[in-house]
Design a protein around this motif. Sequence first.
Motif, PDB file in Angstrom:
ATOM      1  N   GLY A 157     -13.141   7.240  12.625  1.00  0.00           N
ATOM      2  CA  GLY A 157     -11.846   8.027  13.093  1.00  0.00           C
ATOM      3  C   GLY A 157     -11.094   6.832  13.755  1.00  0.00           C
ATOM      4  O   GLY A 157      -9.699   7.169  14.009  1.00  0.00           O
ATOM      5  N   GLY A 158     -11.034   5.781  13.465  1.00  0.00           N
ATOM      6  CA  GLY A 158     -10.350   4.529  13.889  1.00  0.00           C
ATOM      7  C   GLY A 158      -9.485   4.032  12.831  1.00  0.00           C
ATOM      8  O   GLY A 158      -8.738   3.133  13.069  1.00  0.00           O
ATOM      9  N   VAL A 159      -9.765   4.140  11.457  1.00  0.00           N
ATOM     10  CA  VAL A 159      -8.844   3.605  10.468  1.00  0.00           C
ATOM     11  C   VAL A 159      -8.405   5.122   9.768  1.00  0.00           C
ATOM     12  O   VAL A 159      -9.237   5.753   9.155  1.00  0.00           O
ATOM     13  N   SER A 160      -7.080   4.950   9.374  1.00  0.00           N
ATOM     14  CA  SER A 160      -6.580   6.188   8.762  1.00  0.00           C
ATOM     15  C   SER A 160      -6.823   6.156   7.216  1.00  0.00           C
ATOM     16  O   SER A 160      -6.695   5.053   6.711  1.00  0.00           O
ATOM     17  N   LEU A 161      -7.226   7.079   6.448  1.00  0.00           N
ATOM     18  CA  LEU A 161      -7.179   7.301   5.096  1.00  0.00           C
ATOM     19  C   LEU A 161      -5.797   6.990   4.521  1.00  0.00           C
ATOM     20  O   LEU A 161      -5.756   6.661   3.562  1.00  0.00           O
ATOM     21  N   SER A 162      -4.715   7.486   5.237  1.00  0.00           N
ATOM     22  CA  SER A 162      -3.533   7.598   4.948  1.00  0.00           C
ATOM     23  C   SER A 162      -3.254   6.085   4.799  1.00  0.00           C
ATOM     24  O   SER A 162      -2.350   5.464   3.786  1.00  0.00           O
ATOM     25  N   ALA A 163      -3.492   5.294   5.720  1.00  0.00           N
ATOM     26  CA  ALA A 163      -3.385   3.593   6.046  1.00  0.00           C
ATOM     27  C   ALA A 163      -3.958   2.981   4.804  1.00  0.00           C
ATOM     28  O   ALA A 163      -3.465   2.146   4.103  1.00  0.00           O
ATOM     29  N   LEU A 164      -5.310   3.430   4.341  1.00  0.00           N
ATOM     30  CA  LEU A 164      -5.806   2.976   3.387  1.00  0.00           C
ATOM     31  C   LEU A 164      -5.407   3.359   1.954  1.00  0.00           C
ATOM     32  O   LEU A 164      -5.259   2.460   1.238  1.00  0.00           O
ATOM     33  N   ALA A 165      -4.698   4.482   1.717  1.00  0.00           N
ATOM     34  CA  ALA A 165      -3.974   4.832   0.455  1.00  0.00           C
ATOM     35  C   ALA A 165      -2.796   4.092   0.388  1.00  0.00           C
ATOM     36  O   ALA A 165      -2.606   3.633  -0.739  1.00  0.00           O
ATOM     37  N   ALA A 166      -2.321   3.741   1.554  1.00  0.00           N
ATOM     38  CA  ALA A 166      -0.883   2.727   1.310  1.00  0.00           C
ATOM     39  C   ALA A 166      -1.307   1.459   1.069  1.00  0.00           C
ATOM     40  O   ALA A 166      -0.495   0.859   0.358  1.00  0.00           O
ATOM     41  N   ALA A 167      -2.526   1.172   1.223  1.00  0.00           N
ATOM     42  CA  ALA A 167      -2.914  -0.385   0.778  1.00  0.00           C
ATOM     43  C   ALA A 167      -3.447  -0.089  -0.832  1.00  0.00           C
ATOM     44  O   ALA A 167      -3.917  -1.200  -1.108  1.00  0.00           O
ATOM     45  N   GLY A 168      -3.571   0.869  -1.292  1.00  0.00           N
ATOM     46  CA  GLY A 168      -4.101   1.112  -2.608  1.00  0.00           C
ATOM     47  C   GLY A 168      -5.465   1.163  -2.754  1.00  0.00           C
ATOM     48  O   GLY A 168      -6.099   0.994  -3.734  1.00  0.00           O
TER      49      GLY A 168
END
Length: 417
Positions: free
Chosen positions: A376-387
């Motif tokens: 829960g400390g890293v967002s799936l949305s943030a990972l998506a924004a990084a591709g």
Amino acid sequence: MANEQTGPTPELRVLKPDEWDKIYANLIRAFGGPPEAPDERELWNSLTEFDRFLGAWDGDVCVGSAGAFSFRLTVPGGASVPAAGVTMVSVAATHRRRGLLTSMMRRQLDDVRSWGEPLAVLTASEPAIYGRFGYGAATFQTDATIDTRRAGLSVPAGTDDVRLRYAEPAEVLDACEEVYARLVPGRPGMPARRPGWERLGVLDPESRRGGGSPLQCVVAERDGGTVGYARFRVKPNWGPAGADGEVVLSDLEALDPAAKAALWRFLFDIDLTSTLVARGRPVDDGWQYLVSDIRRCRPTLRDALYVRLVDVGAALRARTYQAPVDVVFEVADPFCRWNEGRWRLTGHAKGASCERTEDPADLALSVRELGAAYLGGVSLSALAAAGRVRALRPDALAEASLAFGNAGAAPWLPHGF
């Protein structure tokens, strides 16, 4: 490859107790450090679970190692989940580029799966190494160098009701460990310490002091009970303007905001010091919201715990989700192919199911991204924004990202292993 070395393939086998000195000597050499103090070596020897440690041997010479402590790790929702704490990984410089590390990681993850542990976790000396084996950076920590003369504290009500006293670290170890154990269920990423691990916090070899004092301890008490503790060293220094010492914090834990604030205020106010160095603290640590000037604290962020889902279904079932979620993941895992394929996760705040499915995928990602997002400390949305995550159904990313988040304390690893 032109720089590839050749030679006999080292033998990989489970460590025997009488081989420990050889494997540890290879480890120390691989990390380039001086010999450790006898009590430090003795502790790591006593903690070693020999049937979970691998050694690579060229004849009777140890040229590689990879171990796994048996941990239980807190996950979102408060469950304590079996996890292999990967440790003491090394390859001798004479045996690089022979695929030895890959062989050890292959054998180790097969073993972890056979032990029925859904997670493997580690701290990385070189972060670039472990991504190819499916580990993702899942927790982060804050380091700070605080100018205590210019960054004051505003403490909450009840702080003055907390009694502080000095104590010998070893003499109050049991009371401090009780405080730690009460905090474990409330923060993802914290390991429940098995007997013996509490000794790690009071190791005090000269090599660790860096010119500072022996380890000191202050306990916080209320109504006759221990509600917190701080372990630290003081490094004296005198400049042209007088005393300019440094406090180096080792551990600080407390059961409530007032007890925690009392300990921080004590550290800020130690005589003849002007700097407080705090390393490895949670990213949401409360002191950051008590200081008058955060810029005088120079906080920096570092990666900490790397998580690898060894069994995708079991791992995703083991935690809860802060919002309802029903999503199909297309998981890529070329190193542990038993995880590859589509998994339907259905979950909420009270539990979850995760099973294989033939339904169309909503999100596509690798097991590395699942590991990064797991606590829960890293967002799936943030990972998506990084591709790194691909959304295949509208709204699936927002739904899953919200569900995977953690409404409570940020995930944190309090100590290495």
